[in-house]
Design a protein around this motif. Structure first.
Motif, mmCIF file in Angstrom:
data_model
loop_
_atom_site.group_PDB
_atom_site.id
_atom_site.type_symbol
_atom_site.label_atom_id
_atom_site.label_comp_id
_atom_site.label_asym_id
_atom_site.label_seq_id
_atom_site.Cartn_x
_atom_site.Cartn_y
_atom_site.Cartn_z
ATOM 1 N N ARG A 185 0.823 -1.204 0.000
ATOM 2 C CA ARG A 185 0.000 0.000 0.000
ATOM 3 C C ARG A 185 0.857 1.254 0.000
ATOM 4 O O ARG A 185 0.479 2.281 -0.550
ATOM 5 N N PHE A 188 2.284 1.202 -3.854
ATOM 6 C CA PHE A 188 1.312 1.350 -4.939
ATOM 7 C C PHE A 188 0.165 2.303 -4.605
ATOM 8 O O PHE A 188 -0.628 2.630 -5.494
ATOM 9 N N GLY A 189 0.045 2.711 -3.354
ATOM 10 C CA GLY A 189 -1.027 3.631 -2.987
ATOM 11 C C GLY A 189 -2.397 3.001 -3.162
ATOM 12 O O GLY A 189 -2.651 1.896 -2.675
ATOM 13 N N ASP A 190 -3.288 3.698 -3.861
ATOM 14 C CA ASP A 190 -4.660 3.216 -4.076
ATOM 15 C C ASP A 190 -4.821 2.433 -5.380
ATOM 16 O O ASP A 190 -5.945 2.155 -5.794
ATOM 17 N N ASP A 191 -3.718 2.099 -6.016
ATOM 18 C CA ASP A 191 -3.774 1.363 -7.284
ATOM 19 C C ASP A 191 -4.011 -0.123 -6.988
ATOM 20 O O ASP A 191 -3.071 -0.919 -6.886
ATOM 21 N N LEU A 192 -5.290 -0.503 -6.857
ATOM 22 C CA LEU A 192 -5.625 -1.887 -6.528
ATOM 23 C C LEU A 192 -5.190 -2.854 -7.620
ATOM 24 O O LEU A 192 -4.830 -4.001 -7.333
ATOM 25 N N ALA A 193 -5.246 -2.408 -8.869
ATOM 26 C CA ALA A 193 -4.832 -3.290 -9.967
ATOM 27 C C ALA A 193 -3.362 -3.671 -9.820
ATOM 28 O O ALA A 193 -2.978 -4.836 -10.019
ATOM 29 N N ALA A 194 -2.521 -2.697 -9.469
ATOM 30 C CA ALA A 194 -1.098 -2.986 -9.294
ATOM 31 C C ALA A 194 -0.871 -3.900 -8.096
ATOM 32 O O ALA A 194 -0.028 -4.802 -8.135
ATOM 33 N N THR A 196 -2.976 -6.137 -6.793
ATOM 34 C CA THR A 196 -3.415 -7.503 -7.089
ATOM 35 C C THR A 196 -2.453 -8.205 -8.041
ATOM 36 O O THR A 196 -2.268 -9.415 -7.951
ATOM 37 N N ARG A 197 -1.831 -7.451 -8.939
ATOM 38 C CA ARG A 197 -0.809 -8.070 -9.798
ATOM 39 C C ARG A 197 0.400 -8.501 -8.966
ATOM 40 O O ARG A 197 1.052 -9.504 -9.270
ATOM 41 N N ASP A 221 -13.278 -1.480 -1.499
ATOM 42 C CA ASP A 221 -12.021 -1.889 -2.128
ATOM 43 C C ASP A 221 -11.739 -3.365 -1.869
ATOM 44 O O ASP A 221 -11.211 -4.070 -2.731
ATOM 45 N N ARG A 224 -13.585 -5.359 -4.319
ATOM 46 C CA ARG A 224 -12.971 -5.273 -5.656
ATOM 47 C C ARG A 224 -11.794 -6.237 -5.767
ATOM 48 O O ARG A 224 -11.560 -6.849 -6.807
#
Length: 451
Positions: A185, A188-194, A196-197, A221, A224
């Motif tokens: 966190r 990547f901050g709030d970039d959930l896609a990053a 999860t990758r 989130d 998601r």
């Protein structure tokens, strides 16, 4: 060689006398072995109990190394003390001692890990990476080498490679999950896609979703992240989903909890829906002490016997029946259900009730409260005596951010002048319904659609 008169005894005569010295060889070897063992033990003991990084502590550690030069622990202790006295010379000395420890114990991952950490602190990143990679090779299922190696790669800007190792660390040890998730966190901050990758495994993604709810109560989130795991894998991770469900309910994020119930429950009849009572007409069998979320929670007891009844329901095949036999006092009636609702919305709740020989100074009511137990509205008390089916309507408004209501059955508390306050008779309930009157969100919430 002389022989005795007894054939079973043989006497050896060593001649010349010099041969007798051969008997001393094993004794001498044993003494030498004891000497080295004592030196090793003394050196190890000194190293173990030397912990201060001052001049005396370092001198003691150096003595331990001299007494036990084949003991890697002594070199490690000396290196760790040198490292605490932070300077370029001390770091170089620490690296030298850790290298000696690795030479003595080349298959112990701990010494390679210490060497890698010291090398990076000394500015020798390429050799530090090789040392930490060797630690991982020696202990691929241990979390700490993976954590150290991943952090070094991250500091080098090799983010993808770093999180490949950090994810392995989190999977190897659940106690490493929180620091790894926190690091993700942070990076990547709030970039959930990053994020999860960075966590390719289904289990790790679900645990990250659980971490989101527990640390920030961010259920949207979290859902998601859950949705990035395919349905088949979600079914395999039922334990993680159950933990997620409990965390959502504990955080009072009921819409997210309801979405998870759909993944966990295979029987469609057992799955509740938002803004509707589950088993509103009591057509499905009731389970006493049912622990499923959003079901009727019922505990039948002798003074309030709760069952379903097939005789004269308001509609369908059955209704809920409560037989009251409380000669002294009964405040609570053990029936409740949590229903998912929209925040800041006006609703109308309706049900039907009838009574037979119901007698008491304080009669049953149905109460609506928020999840914290703060009352929103209550129904009028049931009529005493015998009465046929009658509709009961309650209007109420949910609070902002409130996602659930709790329906409970109870009696108004008896007055001080009524210390006994008995209740006898039978009451039936049927056909609970909830209707939205005004307010509420215009569209579905994230994660609220059936998956």
């Amino acid at each position: 060689m002389a022989q005795t008169k007894h054939s079973s005894v043989i006497t050896l005569t060593l001649d010349p006398p010099a041969l007798r010295w051969l008997l001393l060889v094993p004794v001498l070897l044993a003494l030498i072995g004891v000497w080295f063992a004592v030196r090793w033990y003394v050196g190890n003991t000194i190293a173990e109990y030397t912990s201060t990084p001052d001049a005396d502590g370092i001198a003691m550690a150096q003595m331990a190394v001299r007494w036990a030069p084949d003991n890697a622990f002594g070199y490690w202790r000396l290196g760790s003390l040198e490292e605490k006295n932070f300077s370029a010379d001390n770091l170089a000395a620490a690296v030298r001692e850790f290298k000696l420890a690795v030479e003595v114990e080349p298959f112990d991952f701990r010494y390679w890990m210490e060497l890698g950490r010291a090398l990076e602190a000394a500015g020798d990143t390429p050799h530090a990476e090789r040392a930490l990679r060797r630690a991982v090779e020696l202990a691929p299922a241990y979390s700490h080498p993976l954590w150290q190696y991943g952090n070094l790669l991250l500091r080098e800007g090799r983010t993808d490679e770093a999180f490949a190792e950090l994810a392995r660390a989190a999977e190897a040890d659940w106690q490493m999950e929180a620091p790894v998730f926190g690091l993700a966190r942070q990076v990547f901050g709030d970039d959930l896609a990053a994020i999860t990758r960075a966590f390719p495994s289904s289990s790790l993604r679900l645990h990250f979703a659980l971490n989101l709810i527990r640390s920030s109560e961010n259920a949207d989130d979290a859902l998601r992240v859950v949705e990035t795991v395919n349905a088949a894998d979600r079914k395999k991770e039922s334990e993680a989903l159950t933990d997620l469900l409990k965390a959502c309910i504990s955080a009072r994020r009921y819409r997210a909890a309801l979405a998870l119930v759909r993944d966990l429950q295979t029987d469609g009849e057992q799955v509740p829906t938002a803004e509707n009572f589950w088993n509103a007409g009591f057509e499905l069998p009731l389970v006493i002490a049912d622990d499923k979320p959003f079901h009727w929670l019922i505990n039948s007891r002798s003074d309030a016997q709760v069952t379903t009844d097939n005789a004269r329901p308001h509609s369908g095949r059955s209704s809920l029946r409560i037989i009251f036999k409380a000669p002294n006092k009964l405040d609570s009636i053990p029936i409740s259900q949590t229903v998912v609702v929209e925040p800041d919305t006006q609703y109308k709740l309706q049900f039907y009730a009838r009574t037979e020989n119901l007698l008491s100074a304080r009669l049953p009511v149905v109460s609506i409260s928020d999840p914290a137990g703060v009352p929103l509205q209550s129904s009028p008390p049931l009529p005493s005596g015998t009465n046929d089916w009658q509709p009961v309507t309650i209007s109420f408004r949910t609070k902002p951010k409130q996602e659930g209501i709790v329906i409970t059955f109870y009696r108004d508390p008896c007055a001080d002048k009524e210390p006994i306050c008995p209740i006898f008779g039978t009451a039936w309930y049927d056909d609970f319904s909830l209707q939205r009157i005004s307010g509420g969100a215009a569209g579905p919430k994230p994660g609220s659609a059936d998956r």
